[in-house]
Design a protein around this motif. Sequence first.
Motif, PDB file in Angstrom:
ATOM      1  N   LEU A  67     -11.136   2.525  -1.756  1.00 25.25           N
ATOM      2  CA  LEU A  67     -11.531   3.407  -2.852  1.00 25.25           C
ATOM      3  C   LEU A  67     -10.426   3.473  -3.905  1.00 25.25           C
ATOM      4  O   LEU A  67     -10.695   3.391  -5.108  1.00 25.25           O
ATOM      5  CB  LEU A  67     -11.852   4.800  -2.310  1.00 25.25           C
ATOM      6  N   PHE A  68      -9.173   3.598  -3.457  1.00 22.80           N
ATOM      7  CA  PHE A  68      -8.046   3.594  -4.392  1.00 22.80           C
ATOM      8  C   PHE A  68      -8.008   2.275  -5.171  1.00 22.80           C
ATOM      9  O   PHE A  68      -7.749   2.264  -6.369  1.00 22.80           O
ATOM     10  CB  PHE A  68      -6.723   3.821  -3.661  1.00 22.80           C
ATOM     11  N   THR A 123       0.854  -1.171   0.000  1.00 26.85           N
ATOM     12  CA  THR A 123       0.000   0.000   0.000  1.00 26.85           C
ATOM     13  C   THR A 123       0.895   1.226   0.000  1.00 26.85           C
ATOM     14  O   THR A 123       1.783   1.353   0.819  1.00 26.85           O
ATOM     15  CB  THR A 123      -0.896   0.004   1.259  1.00 26.85           C
ATOM     16  N   GLY A 124       0.682   2.101  -0.925  1.00 27.29           N
ATOM     17  CA  GLY A 124       1.475   3.315  -1.041  1.00 27.29           C
ATOM     18  C   GLY A 124       0.584   4.531  -1.153  1.00 27.29           C
ATOM     19  O   GLY A 124      -0.640   4.449  -1.013  1.00 27.29           O
ATOM     20  N   ARG A 125       1.191   5.641  -1.423  1.00 28.01           N
ATOM     21  CA  ARG A 125       0.486   6.918  -1.499  1.00 28.01           C
ATOM     22  C   ARG A 125      -0.664   6.892  -2.514  1.00 28.01           C
ATOM     23  O   ARG A 125      -1.672   7.549  -2.325  1.00 28.01           O
ATOM     24  CB  ARG A 125       1.480   8.022  -1.840  1.00 28.01           C
ATOM     25  N   TYR A 126      -0.508   6.133  -3.579  1.00 20.34           N
ATOM     26  CA  TYR A 126      -1.531   6.066  -4.622  1.00 20.34           C
ATOM     27  C   TYR A 126      -2.125   4.668  -4.733  1.00 20.34           C
ATOM     28  O   TYR A 126      -2.466   4.209  -5.805  1.00 20.34           O
ATOM     29  CB  TYR A 126      -0.955   6.562  -5.951  1.00 20.34           C
ATOM     30  N   GLY A 127      -2.246   3.992  -3.591  1.00 23.24           N
ATOM     31  CA  GLY A 127      -2.888   2.693  -3.547  1.00 23.24           C
ATOM     32  C   GLY A 127      -1.903   1.548  -3.586  1.00 23.24           C
ATOM     33  O   GLY A 127      -0.685   1.735  -3.526  1.00 23.24           O
ATOM     34  N   PHE A 146      -6.372  11.573  -6.364  1.00 22.20           N
ATOM     35  CA  PHE A 146      -5.935  10.749  -5.233  1.00 22.20           C
ATOM     36  C   PHE A 146      -5.572  11.632  -4.037  1.00 22.20           C
ATOM     37  O   PHE A 146      -5.944  11.324  -2.900  1.00 22.20           O
ATOM     38  CB  PHE A 146      -4.730   9.886  -5.630  1.00 22.20           C
ATOM     39  N   ASP A 147      -4.832  12.713  -4.284  1.00 18.87           N
ATOM     40  CA  ASP A 147      -4.425  13.606  -3.189  1.00 18.87           C
ATOM     41  C   ASP A 147      -5.637  14.243  -2.515  1.00 18.87           C
ATOM     42  O   ASP A 147      -5.698  14.322  -1.281  1.00 18.87           O
ATOM     43  CB  ASP A 147      -3.479  14.691  -3.712  1.00 18.87           C
ATOM     44  N   GLU A 148      -6.613  14.699  -3.298  1.00 22.93           N
ATOM     45  CA  GLU A 148      -7.823  15.306  -2.736  1.00 22.93           C
ATOM     46  C   GLU A 148      -8.600  14.303  -1.889  1.00 22.93           C
ATOM     47  O   GLU A 148      -9.087  14.640  -0.807  1.00 22.93           O
ATOM     48  CB  GLU A 148      -8.726  15.854  -3.846  1.00 22.93           C
ATOM     49  N   ILE A 149      -8.721  13.082  -2.389  1.00 23.08           N
ATOM     50  CA  ILE A 149      -9.434  12.048  -1.628  1.00 23.08           C
ATOM     51  C   ILE A 149      -8.745  11.821  -0.292  1.00 23.08           C
ATOM     52  O   ILE A 149      -9.377  11.812   0.770  1.00 23.08           O
ATOM     53  CB  ILE A 149      -9.523  10.736  -2.441  1.00 23.08           C
ATOM     54  N   ARG A 150      -7.425  11.636  -0.325  1.00 21.13           N
ATOM     55  CA  ARG A 150      -6.669  11.386   0.912  1.00 21.13           C
ATOM     56  C   ARG A 150      -6.762  12.569   1.862  1.00 21.13           C
ATOM     57  O   ARG A 150      -7.010  12.409   3.054  1.00 21.13           O
ATOM     58  CB  ARG A 150      -5.203  11.082   0.575  1.00 21.13           C
ATOM     59  N   SER A 154     -12.217   6.211   7.033  1.00 23.15           N
ATOM     60  CA  SER A 154     -10.993   5.607   7.566  1.00 23.15           C
ATOM     61  C   SER A 154      -9.950   5.409   6.469  1.00 23.15           C
ATOM     62  O   SER A 154     -10.269   5.397   5.275  1.00 23.15           O
ATOM     63  CB  SER A 154     -11.316   4.254   8.211  1.00 23.15           C
ATOM     64  N   ALA A 155      -8.711   5.203   6.903  1.00 25.09           N
ATOM     65  CA  ALA A 155      -7.615   4.932   5.957  1.00 25.09           C
ATOM     66  C   ALA A 155      -7.905   3.664   5.160  1.00 25.09           C
ATOM     67  O   ALA A 155      -7.602   3.589   3.967  1.00 25.09           O
ATOM     68  CB  ALA A 155      -6.289   4.808   6.703  1.00 25.09           C
TER      69      ALA A 155
END
Length: 191
Positions: free
Chosen positions: A129-130, A28-32, A109-113, A122-123
Amino acid sequence: MQTRAVRVTCSTGRVRPSLAANRAKVTTGRYGNGFYTTDAADVASGYSKARQAKDPTIYRVTENSQLRMYDMESPLTPEMRGKLGEVGDTEDLIEYALNSGAKNMREIFDEIRNNSAGANVSADEVQNLFDSIQEALKAAGYAGMTHKGGLRTKAPAHDVRIYFNPETDLTLTKVDPDSLRAAAAPGPSPC
């Protein structure tokens, strides 16, 4: 077999490629979820030492065939905006991201996070979602995503590739630390 220019990735506690089986575990990373790689030897070296890795290792990544990668920096097309509108159980986050002025998939992705905590999401739900977004990209024929790294950290820009199916799409070869140091030094790359 498609051979690309030098692309290195790191092995940390979260990404453990198995050279014996030539398979890679995704993380799992910054973009899924995905197998994250960079073309910057210094960045790969830094990540290989992060998180107290027991055996920090750098690998050369070769794509086994021509792969279709989604460019996260490209403007969102009306078709992609439509696909995003159909994804996931947390539609409010996607709708907000789409209406926030986000111009590309990286910004979505950034806006969602960035807005998930305020929406009491939750994370784990964000990662789900990602995953749904990645499934939509897979259904559209993409093997992964690309983006420019270093933008958030103000580090030098580098190319990042996130592979969805590294087990079948990639071959990994351990990189000799001396050749990596030479590759990171100024001047022509020995690779």
